[in-house]
Design a protein around this motif. Structure first.
Motif, PDB file in Angstrom:
ATOM      1  N   UNK A   1     -15.850  10.216  -7.003  1.00  0.00           N
ATOM      2  CA  UNK A   1     -16.462   9.245  -7.927  1.00  0.00           C
ATOM      3  C   UNK A   1     -15.434   8.214  -8.408  1.00  0.00           C
ATOM      4  N   UNK A   2     -14.698   7.637  -7.468  1.00  0.00           N
ATOM      5  CA  UNK A   2     -13.676   6.642  -7.823  1.00  0.00           C
ATOM      6  C   UNK A   2     -14.111   5.243  -7.381  1.00  0.00           C
ATOM      7  N   UNK A   3     -13.497   4.238  -7.997  1.00  0.00           N
ATOM      8  CA  UNK A   3     -13.689   2.838  -7.625  1.00  0.00           C
ATOM      9  C   UNK A   3     -12.448   2.397  -6.850  1.00  0.00           C
ATOM     10  N   UNK A   4     -12.666   1.938  -5.619  1.00  0.00           N
ATOM     11  CA  UNK A   4     -11.575   1.567  -4.726  1.00  0.00           C
ATOM     12  C   UNK A   4     -11.660   0.058  -4.499  1.00  0.00           C
ATOM     13  N   UNK A   5     -10.757  -0.690  -5.116  1.00  0.00           N
ATOM     14  CA  UNK A   5     -10.863  -2.150  -5.139  1.00  0.00           C
ATOM     15  C   UNK A   5      -9.831  -2.797  -4.224  1.00  0.00           C
ATOM     16  N   UNK A   6     -10.320  -3.522  -3.206  1.00  0.00           N
ATOM     17  CA  UNK A   6      -9.457  -4.269  -2.295  1.00  0.00           C
ATOM     18  C   UNK A   6      -9.250  -5.678  -2.831  1.00  0.00           C
ATOM     19  N   UNK A   7      -7.985  -6.069  -2.983  1.00  0.00           N
ATOM     20  CA  UNK A   7      -7.631  -7.384  -3.523  1.00  0.00           C
ATOM     21  C   UNK A   7      -7.220  -8.320  -2.389  1.00  0.00           C
ATOM     22  N   UNK A   8      -7.723  -9.548  -2.419  1.00  0.00           N
ATOM     23  CA  UNK A   8      -7.448 -10.475  -1.331  1.00  0.00           C
ATOM     24  C   UNK A   8      -6.695 -11.711  -1.736  1.00  0.00           C
ATOM     25  N   UNK A   9      -6.039 -11.714  -2.893  1.00  0.00           N
ATOM     26  CA  UNK A   9      -5.362 -12.923  -3.361  1.00  0.00           C
ATOM     27  C   UNK A   9      -4.118 -13.247  -2.541  1.00  0.00           C
ATOM     28  N   UNK A  10      -3.452 -12.224  -1.971  1.00  0.00           N
ATOM     29  CA  UNK A  10      -2.169 -12.453  -1.302  1.00  0.00           C
ATOM     30  C   UNK A  10      -2.252 -12.441   0.214  1.00  0.00           C
ATOM     31  N   UNK A  11      -3.319 -11.877   0.781  1.00  0.00           N
ATOM     32  CA  UNK A  11      -3.330 -11.648   2.222  1.00  0.00           C
ATOM     33  C   UNK A  11      -4.745 -11.775   2.775  1.00  0.00           C
ATOM     34  N   UNK A  12      -4.901 -12.282   3.991  1.00  0.00           N
ATOM     35  CA  UNK A  12      -6.245 -12.431   4.564  1.00  0.00           C
ATOM     36  C   UNK A  12      -6.848 -11.126   5.046  1.00  0.00           C
ATOM     37  N   UNK A  13      -6.004 -10.114   5.267  1.00  0.00           N
ATOM     38  CA  UNK A  13      -6.497  -8.819   5.730  1.00  0.00           C
ATOM     39  C   UNK A  13      -5.922  -7.714   4.852  1.00  0.00           C
ATOM     40  N   UNK A  14      -6.758  -6.783   4.457  1.00  0.00           N
ATOM     41  CA  UNK A  14      -6.280  -5.669   3.646  1.00  0.00           C
ATOM     42  C   UNK A  14      -6.707  -4.351   4.278  1.00  0.00           C
ATOM     43  N   UNK A  15      -5.999  -3.299   3.879  1.00  0.00           N
ATOM     44  CA  UNK A  15      -6.262  -1.949   4.378  1.00  0.00           C
ATOM     45  C   UNK A  15      -6.257  -1.001   3.187  1.00  0.00           C
ATOM     46  N   UNK A  16      -7.352  -0.294   2.993  1.00  0.00           N
ATOM     47  CA  UNK A  16      -7.414   0.644   1.875  1.00  0.00           C
ATOM     48  C   UNK A  16      -6.497   1.824   2.122  1.00  0.00           C
ATOM     49  N   UNK A  17      -6.741   2.570   3.177  1.00  0.00           N
ATOM     50  CA  UNK A  17      -6.060   3.847   3.408  1.00  0.00           C
ATOM     51  C   UNK A  17      -5.100   3.752   4.589  1.00  0.00           C
ATOM     52  N   UNK A  18      -3.960   4.420   4.437  1.00  0.00           N
ATOM     53  CA  UNK A  18      -2.992   4.543   5.529  1.00  0.00           C
ATOM     54  C   UNK A  18      -2.505   5.984   5.561  1.00  0.00           C
ATOM     55  N   UNK A  19      -3.314   6.884   6.141  1.00  0.00           N
ATOM     56  CA  UNK A  19      -2.932   8.290   6.177  1.00  0.00           C
ATOM     57  C   UNK A  19      -1.953   8.575   7.312  1.00  0.00           C
ATOM     58  N   UNK A  20      -1.060   9.526   7.073  1.00  0.00           N
ATOM     59  CA  UNK A  20      -0.179   9.999   8.146  1.00  0.00           C
ATOM     60  C   UNK A  20      -0.268  11.517   8.247  1.00  0.00           C
ATOM     61  N   UNK A  21      -1.454  12.048   8.013  1.00  0.00           N
ATOM     62  CA  UNK A  21      -1.693  13.483   8.049  1.00  0.00           C
ATOM     63  C   UNK A  21      -1.237  14.092   9.363  1.00  0.00           C
ATOM     64  N   UNK A  22      -0.569  15.232   9.281  1.00  0.00           N
ATOM     65  CA  UNK A  22      -0.142  15.930  10.484  1.00  0.00           C
ATOM     66  C   UNK A  22      -1.348  16.465  11.247  1.00  0.00           C
ATOM     67  N   UNK A  23      -1.241  16.490  12.547  1.00  0.00           N
ATOM     68  CA  UNK A  23      -2.346  16.908  13.399  1.00  0.00           C
ATOM     69  C   UNK A  23      -2.783  18.344  13.119  1.00  0.00           C
ATOM     70  N   UNK A  24      -1.905  19.174  12.578  1.00  0.00           N
ATOM     71  CA  UNK A  24      -2.224  20.579  12.294  1.00  0.00           C
ATOM     72  C   UNK A  24      -2.894  20.774  10.934  1.00  0.00           C
TER      73      UNK A  24
END
Length: 483
Positions: free
Chosen positions: A298-321
């Motif tokens: 139940x969170x609000x996830x806000x993407x801001x576009x003032x600085x860049x034309x493309x944004x990415x919310x999540x960048x996971x590096x979870x181990x395959x295991x």
């Protein structure tokens, strides 16, 4: 509003049976490196209407320092709690209440253990309105450790060694940059830590004066079109969950631009867990990222576009295991009404190819290029090595029962790491091959399909891993949610 209930190659939908495995009580009960006793269920106390500790042990209020356990600084209150726990053999949770106001200070919360028992700390804003109690610092990864020492050393004088050592480890880097990990406003190493009713902000916004422009008159300093100093978009972390387990955030606002919240484990094949309920998180590039298990409820996830034309919310590096990475459950993905956001080309995420230097993926135009498995990730053209932990940092995200705004590219919300882009119609626009390239991978089959021959040559076999859960998947989401 339309629903996303049809699986496509770029928007894979989980089955009902798969989705049921992402309930918080299941995800957060998964064994971890620091498991104690019963599986962790942070929701159960609230459902049972169990009250929080009514009376705080310490208070932070610069306007009222009349009692022995009231402090002007959050860090000083944390220090007192740590010292008391050690000297008085306190093993119960210690609660620090923070009065409304803005606190321009770094907050380091150390690991705390007394007589073999981990002692958790809670920071709670006195006001339930999280905007009233703000922790805010301008700090970025490009800051040198010497400059960091000059700015912050006075705040860490005469503190317990467990806190002081955290500061000194960064300070010791000298004239090197402090790096992403150390660019955090709040650093949490405390198992069982809680934060409630707070705003934690990294206020860096391409506005740190570097030595070459510091002496220039203000009207001669080079600025970009947004009026910011015309230098790189540095990482600037608001909160780092530094291998701490069972961390709980409720009604907390996490504000930043690039890399707002970072959660990490020190052992790639062992995870720690953090849980975020009714929180607001905002940023632009990879602003929710890391290699441990993090659950957003139940969170609000806000993407801001003032600085860049493309944004990415999540960048996971979870181990395959590790079965669970970042999970979004009943969340609202919103935007800042910027021109870039309204163009509808933002992304839900990309899988962080953590510490990669040379890639076994794709076809390289470099004559004689070769990438082998090695102890470290390294590249000296045309030969490179990739460490096992880098190879296995596949990144996992699940988005369930959420509302996805029209700022997210509906045809291709997931994108390659250091590769091309998708347009709004889902057409892939490839970029030139790069030594850190990796295509988006939705499941284990993708991983083995891309690397089948290379894995065999390196003697690696992942065929016995459980395929029940995808790397990336959605379930029960709706598109074009209201902002």
């Amino acid at each position: 509003m339309s629903t996303s209930n049809q699986s496509t190659p770029t928007r894979p939908q989980m089955t009902k049976e798969q989705a049921a495995l992402y309930r918080p009580d299941i995800v957060l009960s998964h064994d971890t490196a620091s498991e104690e006793g019963e599986p962790w269920d942070p929701i159960a106390p609230a459902l049972a209407s169990l009250p929080r500790k009514a009376k705080p042990d310490y208070r932070v209020d610069p306007t009222d320092l009349s009692s022995a356990n009231c402090f002007a600084s959050i860090q000083r209150a944390i220090n007192k709690a740590v010292v008391d726990a050690k000297t008085k053999k306190i093993t119960d949770r210690l609660v620090i209440e923070i009065a409304p106001g803005t606190y321009n200070e770094l907050v380091y919360v150390p690991s705390l253990e007394v007589d073999g028992k981990k002692v958790p700390l809670t920071l709670i804003g006195r006001e339930t309105d999280a905007t009233k109690t703000v922790i805010s610092v301008n700090i970025d990864q490009g800051l040198t450790a010497d400059a960091y020492t000059m700015r912050f050393s006075s705040a860490f004088l005469e503190l317990d060694d467990s806190i002081r050592s955290m500061f000194e480890a960064v300070s010791a880097r000298g004239d090197f940059d402090i790096g992403t990990t150390n660019s955090c406003v709040m650093r949490v190493c405390n198992d069982g830590f809680e934060a409630v009713n707070l705003t934690i902000e990294n206020s860096y916004n391409e506005d740190r004066l570097t030595p070459d422009v510091a002496d220039l008159p203000a009207d001669e300093r080079p600025l970009n079109e947004k009026g910011q100093l015309a230098y790189g978009q540095h990482q600037a972390v608001a909160v780092l969950i530094d291998a701490a387990d069972r961390v709980y955030f409720e009604n907390v606002r996490l504000l930043g631009d690039q890399d707002t919240i970072y959660f990490k484990t020190n052992e790639p094949r062992e995870t720690v867990k953090s849980y975020y309920k009714d929180c607001h998180i905002e940023g632009d590039v990879d602003f929710i990222f890391g290699n441990s298990t993090a659950y957003f409820d139940h969170c609000r996830i806000c993407s801001k576009g003032a600085r860049t034309p493309n944004t990415y919310v999540a960048a996971p590096s979870t181990n395959i295991h590790i079965p669970y990475g970042i999970v979004f459950w009943d969340c609202d993905f919103i935007h800042d009404d910027s021109e870039a956001a309204l163009a509808g080309r933002f992304h839900l995420g990309r899988q962080w190819f953590e510490r990669v230097r040379a890639t076994p993926y794709g076809s390289s135009p470099v004559p004689g290029y070769n990438c082998k498995l090695g102890d470290l990730s390294h590249y000296e053209e045309p030969v490179g090595t990739i460490a096992l932990k880098t190879l296995e940092a596949v990144g996992k995200v699940a988005v369930l029962h959420s509302r996805i705004g029209d700022h997210i590219n509906p045809a291709a919300p997931w994108t390659d790491w250091n590769g091309g882009e998708f347009d709004r119609d889902g057409n892939y626009l490839p970029a030139p091959w790069a030594p850190r390239f990796r295509p988006v991978q939705y499941d284990l089959d993708d991983f083995t399909r891309y690397l089948e021959d290379w894995l065999a040559k390196e003697g690696l076999d992942y065929s016995t891993l459980d395929k029940t859960l995808p790397f990336i998947g959605e379930y029960g989401n709706s598109d074009n949610g209201e902002n």
